[in-house]
Scaffold this active site. Structure first.
Site, PDB file in Angstrom:
ATOM      1  CD  GLU A 322      36.699  46.012  45.581  1.00 34.37           C
ATOM      2  OE1 GLU A 322      37.184  46.172  46.756  1.00 34.37           O
ATOM      3  OE2 GLU A 322      37.020  46.519  44.584  1.00 34.37           O
ATOM      4  CB  CYS A 323      30.551  47.546  48.425  1.00 32.43           C
ATOM      5  SG  CYS A 323      29.294  48.322  49.456  1.00 32.43           S
ATOM      6  N   GLY A 324      28.747  47.537  46.085  1.00 32.89           N
ATOM      7  CA  GLY A 324      27.958  47.900  45.128  1.00 32.89           C
ATOM      8  C   GLY A 324      27.939  46.728  43.857  1.00 32.89           C
ATOM      9  CB  SER A 415      32.428  40.180  49.970  1.00 42.62           C
ATOM     10  OG  SER A 415      32.263  40.497  51.484  1.00 42.62           O
TER      11      SER A 415
END
EC number: 6.3.5.11
Length: 441
Positions: A322-324, A415
């Site tokens: 997720e993200c990072g 993502s």
């Protein structure tokens, strides 16, 4: 009987975060057990709540989940607490669409009294119509009290107190103007220096609250019975899957309700991509959001860990990023100074913070005939993008198409999407999708 209330404000930047943190510390100093919550999808405020309260802060979000789930999370977490403090988001009635998803809606669902934080730096008796409007705009919302922020002194407070009384709102006290209470910009926050500054600001806020806010009166107007809701009962399942979650300074943004659901379907362990040199035996790795850009040189230098994760994926291990975590999956991260640091290279894209651009908002993702909800918040951008994208339908809270990509291979989901899987069966459905594998491209 316990005490519970929602801290809200007429608008953002009124000081509700520092007041919330100060109240948590001041009430803990009186030996109360505090359970913090955060309205909305924010990941950063709950981390601060948890650090000050000593227990995990939970998100309450009516867009990412339904009312039954909000009641269940709130009821479950309040069982061991004396006082529940819910920090609102933006202005009291600001939602994804009108007041839908707002702090006011959370107050209505949980029947919580509202305590407003009002920035009084440039006003006096004129707050009377403001308070009257907030108290009477929606009769289903109980605006019971107000704490004034950035007050010049006792004489200034007397004008504000009279205004509150005339508006029918209890004046609970005030926070004097104080430069030490400023919380710095948080988009690259939570470095050790900024964390120390945050704790100093909270300590100062707690001292001022103890001097100028009537905590006894606050507890009197917020006493209520807490009901434990059981409408999200989940059957006991065999824990046949082992899940390792990355957790250190670089990876630390994960909805706690997600972790609770993972614990129900698997055995959970933690590891550090920064400091460990190997991963424990497991079937799935989960990389939460965080700040890999602040630790890019260290992450790149830990080649033992990078190689261990690459071997894991090559042998068929599943990965959620997720993200990072997504940034870590790519080929490299470019920093503001132009330096480039190699990452895992499991998916053929690169990310950069050299030309930072904020992207945020609710997102719904339909993939494999399943609908998932969550939030996007980041300043980094994808450069040299790749074709490894899932055939996913991504929308905003208002139904507009969003360009947030879901990168999907046989083994990886990556993502900018902070996915919320706290509701009944959502996590199990997601994990089963991951275990089935296959790239729906």
């Amino acid at each position: 009987m316990k005490h519970s209330f929602l801290i809200a404000a007429p608008s953002s930047n009124s000081g509700k975060t520092i007041v919330t943190l100060g109240l948590i510390m001041a009430l803990r100093n009186l030996n109360f057990n505090i359970q913090p919550f955060k309205c909305g999808p924010d990941y950063i405020d709950p981390l601060h709540h948890s650090q000050v309260a000593g227990v995990q802060s939970y998100n309450l979000d009516v867009w990412m989940s339904d009312e039954a789930h909000i009641n269940a999370v709130y009821g479950e977490q309040m069982q061991k607490a004396d006082i529940g403090i819910v920090e609102g988001v933006m202005g009291l009635f600001d939602g994804a669409k009108k007041d839908t998803g707002s702090s006011a809606e959370i107050a209505r669902i949980l029947d919580l009294p509202v305590v407003l934080v009002v920035n009084a730096a440039a006003t006096a008796y004129s707050v009377a119509p403001l308070l009257y409007g907030f108290k009477n705009f929606n009769k289903n919302i109980r605006v019971e009290g107000v704490i004034f922020n950035k007050v010049s002194g006792d004489s200034h407070y007397q004008f504000l107190k009279e205004a509150a009384e005339d508006a029918g709102v209890v004046a609970l006290g005030y926070i004097p103007k104080n430069d030490k209470l400023t919380l710095e910009s948080r988009h690259l926050g939570l470095s050790l220096t900024e964390n120390d500054q945050m704790l100093l600001a909270v300590d100062e806020a707690a001292k001022l609250i103890e001097q100028h806010v009537n905590l006894e009166h606050l507890l009197q107007i917020t006493q209520r019975e807490i009901v434990s809701f059981s409408n999200e009962e989940r059957p006991v399942r065999k824990k046949e899957i082992r899940i390792a979650i990355a957790q250190d300074e670089a990876f630390n943004f994960m909805y706690p309700a997600n972790v609770d659901r993972l614990k129900e379907i698997g055995d959970i362990m933690y590891f550090s991509p920064l400091y460990d040199n190997d991963i424990t035996e497991c079937e799935l790795l989960w990389f939460p959001g965080g700040y890999p850009e602040l630790f890019a040189p260290q992450l790149a230098a830990n080649t033992d860990m990078l190689n261990a994760i690459r071997r894991f994926e090559k042998l068929g291990g599943r990965i959620v990023a997720e993200c990072g975590g997504m940034m870590y999956m790519g080929k490299s991260v470019e920093l503001k100074d132009g330096s480039v640091h190699p990452m895992l290279g499991l998916i053929d894209y690169e990310t950069s913070i050299r030309n930072m651009k904020l992207k945020l908002g609710y997102r719904s993702v339909e993939i494999d005939r399943q609908l998932f909800k969550g939030h996007e918040f980041h300043y980094s951008t994808v450069s040299n993008d790749c074709a490894e994208k899932a055939d996913a339908w991504v929308q905003t809270a208002r139904g507009a198409t969003a360009d947030m990509a879901i990168y999907r291979t046989n083994n990886i989901w990556a993502s900018y999407f902070h996915i919320y899987l706290g509701e009944k069966d959502k996590m199990e459905n997601f994990i089963q999708m991951m275990l089935r594998g296959g790239s729906p491209m």
